[in-house]
Design a protein around this motif. Structure first.
Motif, mmCIF file in Angstrom:
data_model
loop_
_atom_site.group_PDB
_atom_site.id
_atom_site.type_symbol
_atom_site.label_atom_id
_atom_site.label_comp_id
_atom_site.label_asym_id
_atom_site.label_seq_id
_atom_site.Cartn_x
_atom_site.Cartn_y
_atom_site.Cartn_z
ATOM 1 N N LYS A 28 0.783 -1.152 0.096
ATOM 2 C CA LYS A 28 -0.018 -0.132 -0.004
ATOM 3 C C LYS A 28 0.794 1.153 0.120
ATOM 4 O O LYS A 28 1.808 1.408 0.841
ATOM 5 C CB LYS A 28 -0.855 0.074 1.289
ATOM 6 N N VAL A 29 0.496 2.154 -0.790
ATOM 7 C CA VAL A 29 1.339 3.326 -1.009
ATOM 8 C C VAL A 29 0.162 4.697 -0.497
ATOM 9 O O VAL A 29 -0.904 4.630 -0.902
ATOM 10 C CB VAL A 29 1.697 3.594 -2.403
ATOM 11 N N SER A 30 0.797 5.521 0.435
ATOM 12 C CA SER A 30 0.146 6.693 0.778
ATOM 13 C C SER A 30 -0.039 7.708 -0.343
ATOM 14 O O SER A 30 1.062 8.109 -0.722
ATOM 15 C CB SER A 30 0.661 7.303 2.004
ATOM 16 N N THR A 31 -1.087 8.181 -0.772
ATOM 17 C CA THR A 31 -1.071 9.184 -1.576
ATOM 18 C C THR A 31 -2.188 10.014 -1.167
ATOM 19 O O THR A 31 -3.128 9.759 -0.160
ATOM 20 C CB THR A 31 -1.577 8.740 -3.090
ATOM 21 N N VAL A 32 -2.429 11.299 -1.836
ATOM 22 C CA VAL A 32 -3.625 12.081 -1.441
ATOM 23 C C VAL A 32 -4.379 12.442 -2.859
ATOM 24 O O VAL A 32 -3.956 12.423 -4.090
ATOM 25 C CB VAL A 32 -3.200 13.432 -1.002
ATOM 26 N N LEU A 42 -2.101 12.593 -6.296
ATOM 27 C CA LEU A 42 -0.667 12.965 -6.183
ATOM 28 C C LEU A 42 0.026 12.155 -4.966
ATOM 29 O O LEU A 42 -0.463 11.670 -3.941
ATOM 30 C CB LEU A 42 -0.891 14.536 -5.242
ATOM 31 N N GLN A 43 1.283 11.906 -5.525
ATOM 32 C CA GLN A 43 2.251 11.176 -4.563
ATOM 33 C C GLN A 43 2.439 12.367 -3.665
ATOM 34 O O GLN A 43 2.398 13.480 -3.833
ATOM 35 C CB GLN A 43 3.307 10.732 -5.386
ATOM 36 N N LYS A 73 2.464 14.701 7.317
ATOM 37 C CA LYS A 73 2.422 13.440 8.146
ATOM 38 C C LYS A 73 1.291 13.223 8.951
ATOM 39 O O LYS A 73 0.602 12.295 9.306
ATOM 40 C CB LYS A 73 3.757 13.139 8.703
ATOM 41 N N ASP A 74 1.298 14.425 9.938
ATOM 42 C CA ASP A 74 0.036 14.446 10.936
ATOM 43 C C ASP A 74 -1.065 14.366 10.364
ATOM 44 O O ASP A 74 -2.124 13.799 10.945
ATOM 45 C CB ASP A 74 0.375 15.227 11.939
ATOM 46 N N TRP A 75 -1.362 15.258 9.320
ATOM 47 C CA TRP A 75 -2.676 15.193 8.776
ATOM 48 C C TRP A 75 -3.243 13.978 8.142
ATOM 49 O O TRP A 75 -4.368 13.519 8.191
ATOM 50 C CB TRP A 75 -2.555 16.174 7.507
ATOM 51 N N PHE A 76 -2.327 13.208 7.497
ATOM 52 C CA PHE A 76 -2.528 12.135 7.100
ATOM 53 C C PHE A 76 -2.975 11.047 7.980
ATOM 54 O O PHE A 76 -3.765 10.037 7.533
ATOM 55 C CB PHE A 76 -1.314 11.368 6.013
ATOM 56 N N ASN A 77 -2.119 11.250 9.201
ATOM 57 C CA ASN A 77 -2.397 10.228 10.140
ATOM 58 C C ASN A 77 -3.545 10.563 11.276
ATOM 59 O O ASN A 77 -3.814 10.065 12.144
ATOM 60 C CB ASN A 77 -1.256 9.774 11.185
ATOM 61 N N ASN A 78 -4.123 11.703 10.818
ATOM 62 C CA ASN A 78 -5.208 12.201 11.447
ATOM 63 C C ASN A 78 -4.553 12.569 13.177
ATOM 64 O O ASN A 78 -5.522 12.381 14.069
ATOM 65 C CB ASN A 78 -6.319 11.347 11.509
#
Length: 131
Positions: free
Chosen positions: A56-60, A73-74, A105-110
């Motif tokens: 799995k790859v984190s993207t937005v 977006l990567q 980082k913090d936004w993606f991890n909430n």
């Protein structure tokens, strides 16, 4: 346990170093950027292959004005976009990029608090020179 004894001059250099090299994010800036991200982007995990194995790859996802997916977006692209959007809030390029990386980082991890506190309340550079 080893003890290090320093004179007052060296102590002042160390204190000044930490005061000048530590960047403490302002909560109002964090909340301003978080609001922009929340209004215009969504978190996404995509399937990818690395060394022949799925991962799995984190993207937005950039959202359109009616909140429909517009573009994936990567994370590196996302950082560049935010850096361009908020280039005036922090003058120093290194400070701004480290700050934005921590927000991403913090936004993606909430994990950004409702008061705008990040998981790292300061960003300290890796270099350390006393003399």
């Amino acid at each position: 346990m080893n003890k290090i004894v320093i004179d007052e001059n060296t102590e002042n250099k160390v204190i000044n170093f930490f005061l000048s090299e530590a960047f403490i994010p302002k909560t109002d800036l964090v909340l301003q950027i978080k609001k922009y991200i929340d209004d215009n982007f969504a978190r996404q995990m995509l399937d990818d292959i690395e060394n022949g194995y799925p991962k799995k790859v984190s993207t937005v996802v950039m959202l359109s004005s009616d909140k429909q997916p517009l573009k994936t977006l990567q994370m590196s692209e996302f950082l560049m976009l935010l850096d361009d959007k908020f280039h005036t809030i922090i003058k120093d390029d290194e400070d701004r990029k480290k700050f934005l990386k921590q927000i991403i980082k913090d936004w993606f991890n909430n994990t950004i608090s409702k008061n705008g506190i990040l998981t790292k309340n300061y960003i300290l550079w890796e270099k350390f020179y006393l003399f």
